[in-house]
Design a protein around this motif. Structure first.
Motif, PDB file in Angstrom:
ATOM      1  N   GLN A 597       1.015  -1.322   0.390  1.00 19.10           N
ATOM      2  CA  GLN A 597      -0.134  -0.093   0.512  1.00 19.10           C
ATOM      3  C   GLN A 597       1.387   1.399   0.014  1.00 19.10           C
ATOM      4  N   GLN A 600       2.071   1.440  -3.552  1.00 16.75           N
ATOM      5  CA  GLN A 600       1.102   2.193  -3.976  1.00 16.75           C
ATOM      6  C   GLN A 600       1.136   3.442  -4.018  1.00 16.75           C
ATOM      7  N   ALA A 601       0.874   4.650  -2.703  1.00 22.32           N
ATOM      8  CA  ALA A 601       0.829   6.001  -2.767  1.00 22.32           C
ATOM      9  C   ALA A 601       2.029   6.660  -3.104  1.00 22.32           C
ATOM     10  N   LEU A 625      -3.162  11.087   0.652  1.00 22.05           N
ATOM     11  CA  LEU A 625      -3.450   9.494   0.035  1.00 22.05           C
ATOM     12  C   LEU A 625      -3.454   8.270   0.602  1.00 22.05           C
ATOM     13  N   TRP A 628      -5.663   8.007   3.194  1.00 21.59           N
ATOM     14  CA  TRP A 628      -7.326   7.989   1.871  1.00 21.59           C
ATOM     15  C   TRP A 628      -7.395   6.887   2.605  1.00 21.59           C
ATOM     16  N   GLN A 629      -6.179   5.525   1.575  1.00 24.85           N
ATOM     17  CA  GLN A 629      -5.948   4.517   1.063  1.00 24.85           C
ATOM     18  C   GLN A 629      -6.564   3.977   2.032  1.00 24.85           C
ATOM     19  N   LYS A 630      -5.651   3.961   3.391  1.00 25.05           N
ATOM     20  CA  LYS A 630      -5.935   2.725   4.498  1.00 25.05           C
ATOM     21  C   LYS A 630      -7.039   3.428   4.873  1.00 25.05           C
TER      22      LYS A 630
END
Length: 762
Positions: A597, A600-601, A625, A628-630
């Motif tokens: 992850q 990816q960010a 980001l 937010w993704q987490k």
């Protein structure tokens, strides 16, 4: 029955006994309660909590005003609960704050319990309703109670994003206050009890022996002398001097929250120390606490501070980390006994001008329940805390960590400095429940990053193992950083036949790594061929300077740290200083899901900010980001803030918080590697030493930390054995199989039980 006080008929009550059968020299109970109340009140004065702390000290041993406890002092074998009576009186007579004090009073020996519900300790509610021996009314003549108690003077509720958030945060603030008052109590109680027995047994008081530690003013004078030796003789050094001057100029600002956003190589370590001393002296703060993310660099940073502080450094700097628990030598060697005990006492309550500790030790203590862990907490209040590499706070506990940072600055007169080249986006409202009023110490971070821009960062796509090896072979000086030890070993094996090939991993003891790094620095300085493959350990403050760095995909903060090993001194042209980020084609080297992850960010931000991916703006976008993704829940995986949000003052989950707040899930076991003649000599000394004082510290550079299952496999195979077990038990475990430690790879094995742990990024 107890002897009556002369002329009053009132029995005498005692807190502590000696070997004297006639009670000569026993400590009167009122003396102990008043001394602990005074001591706790003095500790709490820094955060306005002296009235609360005095009461918790006065009531903590109230249960000793019972005949069964006095019988125990006279030799009865029956155990007596002497903690609950004080908690009950506090709860019954002093309202909400009395209920809060009850947690610490009831737990001052066993530890903080949950207010209600299940736990290893009996819940406070059950303790308060239990049957207790009769309390003698003499206590009311000895112990004055206030008519009412309120929160500490100047206490400020959280004022984030609206009234509801403030209401939701309040139980967290109450639990924090309960733990801080508990700290004042247990430290004052320990100190008074120690002082009594020092006097009764005619032992020297270890806290008063050896003289007072250096003052912060004296330490600043030494630091100024050290810094005055450096001449800004290059562009980079002139910029470092400008940063230092500007940062020190901010010390006049009121205590609170600060950030220090300086690019890697910008001199933030000494700048943060200088600011901390200036700021503490200006505002009457008590000490400086450096919180370091990795154990491997605590000693390194402590050594930097000792050097900078000259002859006062050794006495001023306390390292609180140890892979060993040092055992005191016998009392018949008083000099050795006192030196070990004095260090142990200082480490328990951080009574030193400068403390260097780990993030694990710092944050887990802030959520702890055991007296020994909580004892130091009141010494965080009224201090300057430098959070080095603040972005490394674990995502799964980020919300509770941020709440703790905010609370220290809000209500405990602590200045907290978030010190990093890659500042995490932790301010409200972007970060829910985040920090407010953070002031930047560095001069124009955007300009600094442009001026200290020394590398080009670009993503070069996916590389197979063969392509990566070819990249390494094609360059004279190159550093390759990968995400796990098996991958590092595979890359090294593919180029081991080349000139200048070197390998670094945490499976090598620190002494071994230092020897390799010394060779690497010499080769780089001489312009010789040097090809190094390493795990991320080289990003943790290691001073090397390569023209090219290859970095396996990771978080953007890790990429920035890798970039700090490229053109570090700015001596090469920008277009000749290359950081190449690559994805792995081989799934065998796949990182853990969480690291995926991060990568990816980072990949997204690198794509959007190809021209300047390490600027403060790009770093801020990366963290926003990532959070937010987490998702919100992932930033508090054990839901500690949710657990508190649903709690009342009588149901605070104090024990559960401590149990669930774990920054490191896997237990690491230290193994000593007899790497050189010095290590073998220290191990021989252990066989005959009367105490482990000094030897544990000398053996630190020879440790390799293993996951428990790996350690147990080696132990069961007879490859790891205890040193002098009849004397030390299993405190010192040594690698006894020469074939398992390789001069290129460090500790190695082929046992399948170790393979799964090798995917870890450490």
């Amino acid at each position: 029955m107890n002897d009556p006080e002369q002329g009053t008929g009132t029995p005498r009550f005692y807190a502590h006994s000696t070997g004297s059968a006639d009670r000569e020299g026993w400590q009167p109970l009122p003396d102990h309660l008043h001394a602990v109340g005074r001591g706790a009140g003095e500790f709490a004065a820094v955060f306005g909590g002296e009235a609360l702390a005095r009461v918790i000290g006065h009531l903590h041993d109230l249960g000793k005003y019972t005949e069964p406890f006095q019988e125990r002092l006279r030799g009865s074998p029956l155990r007596v609960d002497h903690s609950t009576w004080g908690a009950r009186i506090a709860q019954e007579r002093l309202g909400d704050m009395g209920q809060l004090l009850a947690y610490g009073i009831a737990g001052h020996h066993a530890g903080l319990a949950n207010g209600q519900g299940e736990g290893e300790r009996t819940a406070l509610a059950d303790r308060l309703s239990s049957d207790l021996p009769a309390l003698h009314p003499a206590w009311e003549q000895d112990i004055p109670l206030p008519a009412r108690l309120g929160v500490p003077a100047g206490f400020k509720p959280y004022s984030g994003q609206g009234r509801q958030q403030a209401k939701d945060r309040y139980p967290f603030q109450l639990a924090f206050l309960a733990r801080m008052l508990f700290s004042c109590l247990v430290d004052a109680d320990f100190l008074d009890t120690e002082a009594f027995y020092h006097l009764a047994e005619k032992r020297p008081d270890l806290r008063r022996g050896g003289g007072a530690p250096p003052t912060l003013v004296a330490l600043r004078e030494q630091l100024d002398h050290f810094l005055g030796q450096f001449q800004p003789d290059s562009g980079v050094n002139r910029l470092r001097a400008d940063i230092l001057r500007h940062v020190r100029g901010q010390a006049e600002q009121e205590p609170g929250l600060f950030s220090l956003t300086v690019p890697t190589g910008g001199g933030k370590t000494l700048a943060s120390l200088a600011f901390a001393l200036d700021h503490a002296i200006r505002h009457g703060l008590q000490r400086v606490i450096f919180v370091i993310p990795f154990t491997s660099i605590v000693e390194q940073n402590a050594a930097v501070f000792r050097k900078a502080l000259g002859p006062l450094g050794e006495a001023a700097v306390l390292e609180h980390h140890s892979a060993f628990v040092e055992q005191p030598p016998p009392r018949n060697d008083p000099e050795k006994y006192q030196s070990v005990q004095k260090l142990r006492l200082a480490m328990e309550n951080w009574d030193a001008p400068i403390v260097v500790t780990t993030a694990v030790q710092f944050f887990e203590s802030l959520f702890a329940a055991k007296p020994s862990q909580c004892r130091k907490l009141h010494h965080i209040a009224g201090s300057v805390v430098i959070l080095d590499e603040a972005q490394t706070m674990p995502l799964q506990l980020l919300r509770p960590c941020v709440a703790a940072i905010d609370e220290l600055a809000r209500n405990y007169r602590t200045s907290v400095v978030l010190c990093t080249a890659t500042q995490p986006a932790l301010e409200a409202p972007a970060f829910e429940g985040g920090l407010t009023g953070v002031r930047e110490l560095a001069p124009e971070p955007d300009r600094l990053f442009r001026q200290l821009e020394r590398v080009r960062v670009r993503h070069v796509g996916t590389l197979s193992d063969e392509a990566l090896a070819a990249e390494m072979r094609s360059r004279k000086q190159v550093l390759c950083i990968v995400n796990n030890r098996r991958h590092a070993r595979a890359v090294y094996q593919a180029m081991a036949d080349l000139p200048g090939a070197r390998h670094l991993t945490t499976l090598m003891c620190a002494k071994h790594r230092s020897a390799v790094l010394a060779e690497v620095r010499q080769m780089l300085k001489a312009g010789e061929t040097c090809r190094v493959v390493s795990t991320s350990l080289i990003e943790a403050g290691v001073d090397v300077d390569f023209p090219t760095v290859l970095r396996a995909e990771a978080g953007l903060d890790s990429i920035a740290q890798a970039a700090g090993r490229c053109n570090r001194e700015g001596g090469r042209p920008l277009d000749a200083s290359d950081v190449r980020v690559f994805a792995n084609a081989n799934e065998d080297w796949a990182p853990p899901p969480e690291l995926k992850q991060y990568a990816q960010a980072a990949r997204e931000v690198l794509r959007q900010n190809a021209g300047d991916p390490l600027s403060p703006e790009a770093i801020g976008r990366y963290f926003a980001l990532l959070y937010w993704q987490k998702g919100g829940d992932a930033l508090d995986k054990p839901d500690l803030m949710g657990l508190l949000r649903e709690s009342r003052i009588d149901s605070l989950p104090m024990e559960t918080l401590a149990t669930k707040f774990r920054m490191i899930d896997s237990v690491q076991m230290p193994v000593i590697v007899p790497y050189d003649d010095d290590a073998k000599g220290f191990l021989r000394d252990l066989e005959h030493a009367e105490g482990s004082v000094g030897l544990a510290r000398k053996l630190q550079p020879y440790l390799v930390q293993l996951p428990r299952q790996g350690f147990e496999a080696l132990y069961n195979a007879g490859a790891v054995i205890p040193v002098a077990p009849q004397k030390w038990g299993d405190q010192f475990m040594v690698l006894a199989h020469d074939g398992l430690y390789d001069p290129q790879f460090g500790l190695s094995w082929d046992h399948p039980a170790f393979i799964r742990t090798e995917h870890l990024n450490w």
